[in-house]
Design an enzyme around this catalytic site. Structure first.
Site: not given
Ligand code: FES
Length: 147
Positions: A34, A36, A59, A103
């Site tokens: 993702c 992140d 997110c 996450c």
């Molecule tokens: Fe990447 Fe939540 S979607 S940490």
């Protein structure tokens, strides 16, 4: 609603956001899929985590997870911080949707990465950290293992 009130609360009013200058330990981890990123700063005195701050480029669930995870380890011992699992973070938030469990893994990993940094800087061993693997592939598996 998909998200618990606690998740929404920690997402809207995240605790411990920011950075600590001259932190005792800093850990940054990322999720390859993702994109992140989570960064955790620890201020450690003796065996106590006096302060903890985080920055998350991620997110809502990642923000809520980091906020809750930092609350859970603040004022605690290094050993207690080591025992914090992503499941405990998710439970403290009254649950996360299954696709969002990864996450909370990011929050757990960022804290461990900061503890690794602290142990390296001070040349001390922290029990349980020796098998912590910075390898991103490993992290990737951990993060997506439960999906
Ligand atoms: Fe990447 Fe939540 S979607 S940490």
């Amino acid at each position: 609603m998909l998200y618990s009130e606690k998740v929404m609360d920690h997402f809207k009013n995240p605790r411990n956001v920011g950075e600590i200058e001259n932190a005792s330990g800093v850990g940054e981890v990322g999720n390859a899929k993702c994109g992140d990123i989570m960064k955790v700063f620890l201020d450690i005195d003796g065996d106590t985590i006096k302060d903890v701050k985080f920055q998350t480029f991620g997110c809502g669930s990642a923000i809520a997870s980091s906020s809750m995870a930092t609350e859970l380890i603040k004022g605690k011992s290094i050993k207690e911080a080591m025992e914090l699992t992503n499941k405990a973070v998710a439970e403290a938030l009254d649950g996360l949707p299954p696709v969002k469990m990864h996450c909370s893994v990011l929050a757990e990993q960022a804290i461990k990465a900061a503890l690794v940094d602290y142990s390296k800087k001070n040349n001390i061993e922290i029990e349980g950290l020796d098998d912590f693997d910075f390898d991103t592939e490993h992290l990737h598996d951990e993060v997506h293992g439960e999906e």
